[in-house]
Design an enzyme around this catalytic site. Sequence first.
Site, PDB file in Angstrom:
ATOM      1  N   SER A  15       8.951  -2.272   5.704  1.00  0.00           N
ATOM      2  CA  SER A  15       9.488  -2.133   6.975  1.00  0.00           C
ATOM      3  C   SER A  15      10.131  -3.106   7.514  1.00  0.00           C
ATOM      4  O   SER A  15      10.178  -4.186   7.098  1.00  0.00           O
ATOM      5  CB  SER A  15       8.333  -1.387   7.924  1.00  0.00           C
ATOM      6  OG  SER A  15       7.574  -2.848   8.357  1.00  0.00           O
ATOM      7  N   GLU A  70      13.842   5.604  11.331  1.00  0.00           N
ATOM      8  CA  GLU A  70      13.412   5.913   9.873  1.00  0.00           C
ATOM      9  C   GLU A  70      12.356   6.812  10.296  1.00  0.00           C
ATOM     10  O   GLU A  70      11.177   6.304  10.988  1.00  0.00           O
ATOM     11  CB  GLU A  70      13.233   4.825   9.244  1.00  0.00           C
ATOM     12  CG  GLU A  70      12.739   5.151   7.893  1.00  0.00           C
ATOM     13  CD  GLU A  70      12.350   4.068   6.880  1.00  0.00           C
ATOM     14  OE1 GLU A  70      11.794   3.030   7.326  1.00  0.00           O
ATOM     15  OE2 GLU A  70      12.734   4.131   5.892  1.00  0.00           O
ATOM     16  N   PHE A 113       3.032   0.633   1.041  1.00  0.00           N
ATOM     17  CA  PHE A 113       1.936   1.800   0.614  1.00  0.00           C
ATOM     18  C   PHE A 113       2.682   2.726  -0.486  1.00  0.00           C
ATOM     19  O   PHE A 113       2.228   3.581  -0.923  1.00  0.00           O
ATOM     20  CB  PHE A 113       1.457   2.508   1.674  1.00  0.00           C
ATOM     21  CG  PHE A 113       2.070   3.424   2.393  1.00  0.00           C
ATOM     22  CD1 PHE A 113       2.348   4.756   1.736  1.00  0.00           C
ATOM     23  CD2 PHE A 113       2.881   3.074   3.455  1.00  0.00           C
ATOM     24  CE1 PHE A 113       3.252   5.709   2.537  1.00  0.00           C
ATOM     25  CE2 PHE A 113       3.701   4.184   3.996  1.00  0.00           C
ATOM     26  CZ  PHE A 113       3.971   5.308   3.654  1.00  0.00           C
ATOM     27  N   CYS A 146      11.744   5.228   0.418  1.00  0.00           N
ATOM     28  CA  CYS A 146      12.996   4.423   1.056  1.00  0.00           C
ATOM     29  C   CYS A 146      14.236   5.141   0.684  1.00  0.00           C
ATOM     30  O   CYS A 146      15.286   4.864   1.529  1.00  0.00           O
ATOM     31  CB  CYS A 146      13.091   2.841   0.716  1.00  0.00           C
ATOM     32  SG  CYS A 146      13.474   2.835  -0.850  1.00  0.00           S
ATOM     33  N   LYS A 150       0.183  -9.574  -2.560  1.00  0.00           N
ATOM     34  CA  LYS A 150      -0.485  -8.867  -1.494  1.00  0.00           C
ATOM     35  C   LYS A 150      -0.185  -7.535  -1.463  1.00  0.00           C
ATOM     36  O   LYS A 150       0.948  -7.166  -1.003  1.00  0.00           O
ATOM     37  CB  LYS A 150      -0.413  -9.679  -0.134  1.00  0.00           C
ATOM     38  CG  LYS A 150      -1.344  -9.312   0.617  1.00  0.00           C
ATOM     39  CD  LYS A 150      -0.954  -9.007   2.226  1.00  0.00           C
ATOM     40  CE  LYS A 150      -0.436  -7.568   2.604  1.00  0.00           C
ATOM     41  NZ  LYS A 150      -0.890  -6.599   2.587  1.00  0.00           N
TER      42      LYS A 150
HETATM   43  P1  NAD Z   1       5.051  -2.016   6.017  1.00  0.00           P
HETATM   44  O1  NAD Z   1       5.980  -2.916   6.350  1.00  0.00           O
HETATM   45  O2  NAD Z   1       4.096  -1.561   7.125  1.00  0.00           O
HETATM   46  O3  NAD Z   1       4.140  -2.611   4.921  1.00  0.00           O
HETATM   47  C1  NAD Z   1       4.558  -3.497   4.031  1.00  0.00           C
HETATM   48  C2  NAD Z   1       3.720  -4.660   3.795  1.00  0.00           C
HETATM   49  O4  NAD Z   1       3.749  -5.695   4.926  1.00  0.00           O
HETATM   50  C3  NAD Z   1       2.279  -4.416   3.575  1.00  0.00           C
HETATM   51  O5  NAD Z   1       1.699  -5.301   2.455  1.00  0.00           O
HETATM   52  C4  NAD Z   1       1.748  -4.711   4.895  1.00  0.00           C
HETATM   53  O6  NAD Z   1       0.321  -5.079   4.857  1.00  0.00           O
HETATM   54  C5  NAD Z   1       2.559  -5.786   5.440  1.00  0.00           C
HETATM   55  N1  NAD Z   1       2.664  -5.610   6.778  1.00  0.00           N
HETATM   56  C6  NAD Z   1       2.722  -4.668   7.665  1.00  0.00           C
HETATM   57  N2  NAD Z   1       3.072  -5.136   9.085  1.00  0.00           N
HETATM   58  C7  NAD Z   1       3.144  -6.344   8.790  1.00  0.00           C
HETATM   59  C8  NAD Z   1       3.623  -7.223   9.782  1.00  0.00           C
HETATM   60  N3  NAD Z   1       3.690  -6.794  11.254  1.00  0.00           N
HETATM   61  N4  NAD Z   1       3.675  -8.599   9.539  1.00  0.00           N
HETATM   62  C9  NAD Z   1       3.747  -9.045   8.186  1.00  0.00           C
HETATM   63  N5  NAD Z   1       3.294  -8.044   7.334  1.00  0.00           N
HETATM   64  C10 NAD Z   1       3.139  -6.810   7.448  1.00  0.00           C
HETATM   65  O7  NAD Z   1       5.797  -0.908   5.472  1.00  0.00           O
HETATM   66  P2  NAD Z   1       4.926   0.430   4.653  1.00  0.00           P
HETATM   67  O8  NAD Z   1       4.666   1.178   5.955  1.00  0.00           O
HETATM   68  O9  NAD Z   1       3.862   0.225   3.748  1.00  0.00           O
HETATM   69  O10 NAD Z   1       6.185   1.116   3.914  1.00  0.00           O
HETATM   70  C11 NAD Z   1       7.168   1.946   4.506  1.00  0.00           C
HETATM   71  C12 NAD Z   1       8.207   1.146   4.718  1.00  0.00           C
HETATM   72  O11 NAD Z   1       8.736   0.384   3.612  1.00  0.00           O
HETATM   73  C13 NAD Z   1       9.523   2.118   5.278  1.00  0.00           C
HETATM   74  O12 NAD Z   1      10.224   1.500   6.203  1.00  0.00           O
HETATM   75  C14 NAD Z   1      10.532   2.088   3.821  1.00  0.00           C
HETATM   76  O13 NAD Z   1      11.690   2.334   4.082  1.00  0.00           O
HETATM   77  C15 NAD Z   1      10.209   0.619   3.289  1.00  0.00           C
HETATM   78  N6  NAD Z   1      10.389   0.567   2.100  1.00  0.00           N
HETATM   79  C16 NAD Z   1      11.730   0.258   1.634  1.00  0.00           C
HETATM   80  C17 NAD Z   1      12.165   0.276   0.300  1.00  0.00           C
HETATM   81  C18 NAD Z   1      13.398  -0.453  -0.146  1.00  0.00           C
HETATM   82  O14 NAD Z   1      13.571  -0.572  -1.488  1.00  0.00           O
HETATM   83  N7  NAD Z   1      14.351  -0.507   0.838  1.00  0.00           N
HETATM   84  C19 NAD Z   1      11.084   0.522  -0.663  1.00  0.00           C
HETATM   85  C20 NAD Z   1       9.956   0.963  -0.183  1.00  0.00           C
HETATM   86  C21 NAD Z   1       9.613   1.093   1.038  1.00  0.00           C
END
Ligand code: NAD
Length: 519
Positions: free
Chosen positions: A249, A404, A172, A304, A196
Site C-alpha cells: 500500500s 483504491e 498479501f 494492483c 518479510k
Molecule cells: P500493505 O501495505 O498493508 O502490506 C504490505 C507489506 O507491508 C506487508 O508485509 C505488511 O506487513 C507491511 N506493512 C503494512 N503496513 C505497514 C506499515 N504501516 N508500515 C510498515 N510496513 C507495513 O499492503 P497489502 O494490504 O498487503 O496489499 C495491498 C496493497 O498492495 C494495495 O494497495 C495494492 O495496490 C498494493 N499492491 C501493489 C502492487 C504493485 O505492483 N503496484 C502489487 C500488489 C499489491
Amino acid sequence: RGTLRYIIRLTTRPRVARFSSFPTPTTKLFINNEFLESRTNQWIDLRNPATNKVISKVPESTTAEMEAAVAAAKEAFPAWSRSTILSRQQIMFRLHELISKNLARLTEVVIQESGKTRSDAERESLRCLEIVKHCCSIPSLHLGESFQNISQDMDIFTFRLPLGVTAGITPFNFPALIPLMIFALSTVCGNTFVLKTSSYDPGAVMILVELCRESGFPPGVVNVIHGRKEPVTFLCDHPDIKAISFVGSDQAGNYIYERACKNGKRAQCNLGAKNYVVVMPDANKERTLSSLLSGAYGGAGQRCMSVSTAIFVGESKEWISELVEKAKQFKVNGGTDPEADIGPLISPEAKKRVCGLLQSGVDAGAKLLLDGRHIKVKGYEKGNFVGPTILSHVHPKMECYTAEIFGPVLTVLEVDTLDDAINIVRTNPYGNSTAIFTTNGASARKYTMECDVGQVGVNVAVPFPNPTFSFTGSRGSFKGDLHFKGKQGLQFCTQTKTVIQMWRAEHSVSAQPATSMPV
Ligand code: NAD
C-alpha cells in the site's frame, strides 16, 4: 560476532514448539536453511478468509531472530556471490522442476490463506514457474558490455556484480508470486536475501523456501522473518542490507521508501493503484464487457492491476445495463468450490473498509447499480465476502472515487469524447495500469500516447507484462528508479564494475610521465 551468537542460540535450542499449548500450528521462521520456531510472545492469528477460522499463528519475529536472519545472509554472501553463474542456473532449473511437482500444494495453501479461488490460485502457481524460467536464463541476462581497443592497447569491459544482502517486504495479494519474483532474481544474481512476507498468508513462501533448500540453495541465501511493522523498520534501518524491494500500500510504501533511502539503500516500491479502462463505441461489445468484468472481479478486486473504473465514451454507455446483467452471473463462493469466480476479501477489516467506502459514496449521491455488500454464501456464513458491485453517479471528490477500493467494485463513468476520457485518466494520481477497448487504431494510438500511465493495454484490460519485461507502474504507483523484473529488475539487483585494461608490449611503452588528462 554478536549476530553469529544469535544464530548459534537459535540453531542450538530444541526444535519443539515453545507454545505447545497452541491448538493451531505455527508459521516458522526460515534462517540458514532451517525452519525455526520463534521465541516471540507476540503471535498474529492467521485466518482462512472464507471461514475466519484461525489456521495458523504467525510470529512477530524478535530482534534476535531478525538479526540472525541478516547475519545468516551476510555470512552466506561471499561464497554465494562467487559461485559460478552456471551453478546458480542449475539450481534454478531444479527449483523449476520442484515447483512444478508441488503446484497443487502451493495452490492449496494460497486458497486457504489468501482466500483466492482455485483457478486463480492455480494461475498464480503457474506464474511462479514463469518467474523461475526467466531466472534460468541468467547467464545471458547477466552479460556485461565490452569494447576492444577503446584506446591504443586498451580494452574496456563491465561486469554486473551483486550488491550483498538484499531484502523484500511483500503484500498479501500474491503470496507466492510477488515474493518469488523478488527473491529469485536477486539471489540468482548472487545476492543473499531476507524476506518479510505478509502476515496474512506466509504459507506459500514457506513452501517455496523449502523447495529452494531442496534445489540446492546454500544455507543463508534466502531467509524469512515475520511480523508487521517492526521487521519492516528493522530491515530499512539495518546497515548490512543494501537494497529493499517493497510491494504494497501507499502508506507502508511511502514510509519504507523514505526510511530506506535515508539510510542509503536502494529502494524500489510498488504502491497502490486506481486503474481506468476506456470503452469506445466501436469496440467489440462482448469481448469488452467480459474483459472489464474479469479485470474488475478477478482476485475479488484485490489486485494492483484490477480494473477499478470503466469510462464509457459516447454511445457505449448503452452497454452499462448489459454489463450489470453479466456481473450478476459471477459466482461468489469459498475458493475450494471449483466454480467460484469471486472469493472472500482477505480480512473482516478489508470487508468493512470496502463496505464503508461504498456507503460513503451512496450517502453523497452515488448509485449502486449492483450491490454486493449483503451477500450470504452458504456454508461460509462467517467469510469476508462481497459480491460483484457496480457503482455509478460518482463525483471526483467522493472518497469512493479517489481511494483504491481493493474489492470487487467497478465504478462506471460516462463521457462524450475520447479527450474527456483522457482528461479523467490524466487527473488520476496513480499510474499503474490503464486500457482502451476500440477497433480504431488511431484512437488506440492517441490513447497510448496521451495517457501518462506506466502500463497500457489495447483491448487488454489487465496489461501485466511477462517476466522478460519490467513491471513499469508509474507516478503515484511507484517510488524508485529501477522497476521490478526484466532488465530493470536485474539492474536493481546488481552494480556495475567497469574495468579498463592496457596491455602494451614493453618496447613500445613511453616512459614519459604526463600530468594532462589523457584523451
Ligand atoms: P500493505 O501495505 O498493508 O502490506 C504490505 C507489506 O507491508 C506487508 O508485509 C505488511 O506487513 C507491511 N506493512 C503494512 N503496513 C505497514 C506499515 N504501516 N508500515 C510498515 N510496513 C507495513 O499492503 P497489502 O494490504 O498487503 O496489499 C495491498 C496493497 O498492495 C494495495 O494497495 C495494492 O495496490 C498494493 N499492491 C501493489 C502492487 C504493485 O505492483 N503496484 C502489487 C500488489 C499489491
